[in-house]
Scaffold this active site. Structure first.
Site, short mmCIF file in Angstrom:
data_model
loop_
_atom_site.label_atom_id
_atom_site.label_comp_id
_atom_site.label_asym_id
_atom_site.label_seq_id
_atom_site.Cartn_x
_atom_site.Cartn_y
_atom_site.Cartn_z
N GLY A 179 3.74 -0.46 2.08
CA GLY A 179 4.12 0.01 3.41
C GLY A 179 3.91 -1.05 4.48
N CYS A 180 2.78 -1.74 4.40
CA CYS A 180 2.48 -2.76 5.40
C CYS A 180 3.42 -3.95 5.28
CB CYS A 180 1.02 -3.19 5.29
SG CYS A 180 -0.13 -1.84 5.65
N THR A 181 3.82 -4.26 4.06
CA THR A 181 4.79 -5.34 3.85
C THR A 181 6.14 -4.96 4.45
OG1 THR A 181 3.67 -6.11 1.86
CG2 THR A 181 5.99 -6.72 2.10
N ALA A 198 5.84 -5.18 8.27
CA ALA A 198 5.77 -6.57 8.73
C ALA A 198 7.14 -7.25 8.62
CB ALA A 198 4.73 -7.34 7.94
#
Length: 158
Positions: free
Chosen positions: A48-50, A53
């Site tokens: 999710g964070c990838t 970003a």
């Protein structure tokens, strides 16, 4: 643990001076005079964070053209942030807040729901900070996917 504070439009954005993915220090004061999108995410290199970003990376040129600087903040170490930056070609600063002090000051760390359990951690959040260092928007519990597109619409960029 008590519920985290919540920032609101007009509040002063808590200042910070934190190490970045390049080993330098970035402070909010350094960005005064520019609009800032500060987004808090739980952990570098997770799916999710990838996605989030990369969405910010892919929107960076148009955000910068509209006068916004983007900064990501997480508890990850500068070395982990550098690895994330290099792996995913992240083109904006990532700052490290290992003690969660800045995340707490922004209300982006505390109790949250995760798969039906209450846990303590980073609350995925985005803050739009104006040129004078005041909160323009404080968005809590945002989704990793689709959030950047919604933010762009809300800011009148799409």
């Amino acid at each position: 643990m008590t519920s985290p504070i919540r920032l609101a439009p007009g509040d002063a954005a808590p200042d910070f001076a934190l190490p970045t993915d390049t080993g330098e220090t970035l402070s909010l004061k350094d960005l005064r005079g520019r609009k800032v999108v500060l987004y808090a995410y739980p952990r570098a290199m997770t799916p999710g964070c990838t996605k989030q970003a990369c969405d910010f990376r892919d929107s960076l040129a148009s955000l910068q053209a509209a006068g916004y600087e983007v900064v990501g903040i997480s508890p990850d170490s500068p070395a982990a942030l550098a690895k994330f930056r290099d792996r995913d070609a992240i083109t904006f600063p990532l700052v490290s807040d290992p003690d969660n002090e800045v995340l707490v000051a922004y209300g982006a760390y505390g109790e949250k729901q995760s798969y039906g359990r209450t846990i303590t951690g980073v609350i995925r959040s985005t803050f739009v900070i104006d040129e004078e260092g005041r909160i323009e928007r404080a968005l809590y519990n945002v989704k990793a996917t689709g959030h950047v597109a919604k933010l762009r619409r809300d800011l009148g960029l799409d």
